[in-house]
Design an enzyme around this catalytic site. Structure first.
Site, short mmCIF file in Angstrom:
data_model
loop_
_atom_site.label_atom_id
_atom_site.label_comp_id
_atom_site.label_asym_id
_atom_site.label_seq_id
_atom_site.Cartn_x
_atom_site.Cartn_y
_atom_site.Cartn_z
N ARG A 90 0.88 -1.18 0.00
CA ARG A 90 0.00 0.00 0.00
C ARG A 90 0.91 1.22 0.00
O ARG A 90 1.68 1.41 0.95
CB ARG A 90 -0.91 0.00 1.23
CG ARG A 90 -1.69 1.29 1.40
CD ARG A 90 -2.78 1.22 2.44
NE ARG A 90 -3.91 0.43 1.98
CZ ARG A 90 -5.13 0.47 2.50
NH1 ARG A 90 -5.38 1.28 3.52
NH2 ARG A 90 -6.10 -0.28 2.02
N HIS A 132 -7.32 0.23 -6.46
CA HIS A 132 -7.53 -0.60 -5.27
C HIS A 132 -8.14 -1.93 -5.75
O HIS A 132 -9.32 -2.21 -5.51
CB HIS A 132 -8.44 0.12 -4.28
CG HIS A 132 -8.39 -0.40 -2.88
ND1 HIS A 132 -7.59 -1.46 -2.49
CD2 HIS A 132 -9.05 -0.01 -1.75
CE1 HIS A 132 -7.76 -1.69 -1.19
NE2 HIS A 132 -8.64 -0.83 -0.72
N GLN A 190 -10.08 -4.41 -3.40
CA GLN A 190 -11.38 -3.89 -3.00
C GLN A 190 -12.42 -4.14 -4.09
O GLN A 190 -13.50 -4.67 -3.84
CB GLN A 190 -11.26 -2.38 -2.72
CG GLN A 190 -12.56 -1.77 -2.23
CD GLN A 190 -12.91 -2.24 -0.84
OE1 GLN A 190 -12.10 -2.16 0.07
NE2 GLN A 190 -14.12 -2.75 -0.64
N ASP A 221 -17.74 6.41 -1.61
CA ASP A 221 -16.47 6.36 -0.88
C ASP A 221 -16.22 7.78 -0.36
O ASP A 221 -16.91 8.73 -0.77
CB ASP A 221 -15.35 5.89 -1.82
CG ASP A 221 -14.00 5.71 -1.12
OD1 ASP A 221 -13.95 5.68 0.13
OD2 ASP A 221 -12.98 5.60 -1.84
N CYS A 256 -16.66 1.04 0.57
CA CYS A 256 -15.45 0.24 0.88
C CYS A 256 -15.04 0.37 2.34
O CYS A 256 -14.32 -0.50 2.85
CB CYS A 256 -14.31 0.67 -0.03
SG CYS A 256 -13.95 2.43 0.05
N ARG A 278 -13.49 -9.30 1.72
CA ARG A 278 -12.09 -9.01 1.43
C ARG A 278 -11.22 -10.22 1.76
O ARG A 278 -10.33 -10.60 0.98
CB ARG A 278 -11.61 -7.78 2.22
CG ARG A 278 -12.24 -6.44 1.84
CD ARG A 278 -11.77 -5.97 0.47
NE ARG A 278 -10.31 -5.89 0.39
CZ ARG A 278 -9.59 -4.85 0.79
NH1 ARG A 278 -10.18 -3.78 1.27
NH2 ARG A 278 -8.27 -4.84 0.66
N1 CP Z 1 -11.36 -0.65 2.41
C1 CP Z 1 -10.08 -0.65 2.81
O1 CP Z 1 -9.16 -0.88 2.05
O2 CP Z 1 -9.92 -0.41 4.14
P1 CP Z 1 -8.54 -0.16 4.89
O3 CP Z 1 -8.01 1.16 4.42
O4 CP Z 1 -8.89 -0.16 6.35
O5 CP Z 1 -7.59 -1.28 4.53
N1 NVA Z 2 -10.40 6.19 -1.55
C1 NVA Z 2 -10.01 5.82 -0.22
C2 NVA Z 2 -10.17 4.34 -0.03
C3 NVA Z 2 -9.80 3.83 1.33
C4 NVA Z 2 -9.97 2.36 1.45
C5 NVA Z 2 -8.59 6.25 0.02
O1 NVA Z 2 -7.74 6.08 -0.86
O2 NVA Z 2 -8.30 6.77 1.11
#
Ligand code: CP
Ligand code: NVA
Length: 305
Positions: free
Chosen positions: A102, A129, A132, A222, A261, A289
């Site tokens: 990440r 993502h 997700q 989101d 999400c 997930r």
């Molecule tokens: N939806 C998601 O990816 O959550 P986190 O940021 O908690 O991993």
């Molecule tokens: N769009 C959000 C998703 C988090 C899971 C972000 O990138 O923060």
């Protein structure tokens, strides 16, 4: 060597194969069984941003599959002045069987994948993502029983989650509609990319949230300001004020489920009444997930039947 940096790294047939493994493992899990498909395998999680779902679902998945995982946060020195991404990736790839990353930058994940020598999975970047979106469409299939020809309306920012959902929907025959204000829809480069990789897909954009949700099987939203965009929060609250998913918007699509999400900013992009309401499947999404990622790991590491 296969990586999953964006969902289009997978074909529709490969996604269906992953879904089948995920479903099998989910059913066994529900019956109290845990198939040790990956004994002795090690997954590294290299994270530059906070996470609950992605981190814990991957860690639990590896434990259930008979393997193990290790979490490398900011103190690992990844993508910092401590050492190059190339040195970091080549060393880490010598210890582990796969990496979930990440990162603040999509390019960082690409560079890691080039050198690691083991499969790299994008655990969220500014652009995508994939885990997700795969888990979300898997969830819809589980909840509704079919997805082909159904419409998913994404009301909000054309962000990483929206982009990956557009691709997975396009690959699997779902219509995808993004309702976002001008300036927050997909950029020209991504639109051209979508047209090139999915010429027959129904992927549309509008500024009209009410029109987007009409006839939808799922309404998705989101946060308006993603991680790394905190300084734009006030400006985005103003820009997205008419794009809240609330009871009035959901009343326009009485058959639609609600998706998010998570994490959510309650009272901003969604009301408590919608996210906690009977049509919300956000907890099923979060649970999926882990099941989806088990299927992905087993498939990627060549241990899926
Ligand atoms: N939806 C998601 O990816 O959550 P986190 O940021 O908690 O991993
Ligand atoms: N769009 C959000 C998703 C988090 C899971 C972000 O990138 O923060």
């Amino acid at each position: 060597m296969r990586h999953v940096i964006v969902p289009e790294d997978l074909s529709a047939a490969e996604i269906e194969a992953i879904f089948a493994v995920s479903r099998d493992l989910q059913e066994k899990f529900a019956a109290g069984r845990r198939d040790a498909l990956l004994p002795g395998r090690v997954l590294a999680l290299v994270f530059e941003k906070p996470s609950l779902r992605t981190r814990v679902s991957f860690e639990a998945a590896m434990t259930h599959l008979g393997g193990s995982s290790l979490f490398l946060g900011e103190d690992s020195g990844f993508a910092s002045s401590r050492e190059s991404i190339a040195d970091f990736g080549r060393v880490l790839g010598g210890y582990v069987d796969a990496i979930v990353c990440r990162s603040k930058s999509h390019d960082t994940i690409r560079r890691l994948a080039e050198v690691a020598g083991v499969p790299v999975i994008n655990g969220l970047s500014d652009l995508a993502h994939p885990c997700q979106a795969l888990a979300d469409v898997y969830t819809l299939r589980q909840e509704i029983g079919r997805i082909q020809g159904l419409s998913l309306a994404f009301v909000g920012d054309g962000n990483n989650v929206a982009r990956s959902l557009a691709v997975v929907c396009g690959l699997l025959g779902m219509r995808f509609v993004l309702a976002a204000p001008e300036g927050y829809q997909f950029d020209t480069g991504f639109r051209k990319h979508l047209a090139a990789i999915l010429p027959d897909a129904e992927i549309e954009e509008t500024t009209d949230a009410a029109a987007a949700v009409t006839g939808a099987a799922a309404v998705y939203t989101d946060v308006w300001a993603s991680m790394g965009q905190e300084r734009e929060r006030a400006e985005r609250q103003r820009a997205f004020a008419a794009y809240q998913v609330n009871e009035a918007l959901m009343a326009r699509c009485p058959d639609a489920v609600f998706m998010h999400c998570l994490p959510a900013r309650r009272g901003e992009e969604v009301t408590d009444g919608v996210i906690d309401g009977p049509r919300s499947i956000v907890l099923a999404q979060a649970a999926a997930r882990m099941h989806l990622q088990k299927g992905l790991l087993a498939w990627l590491l060549g241990h899926a039947e």
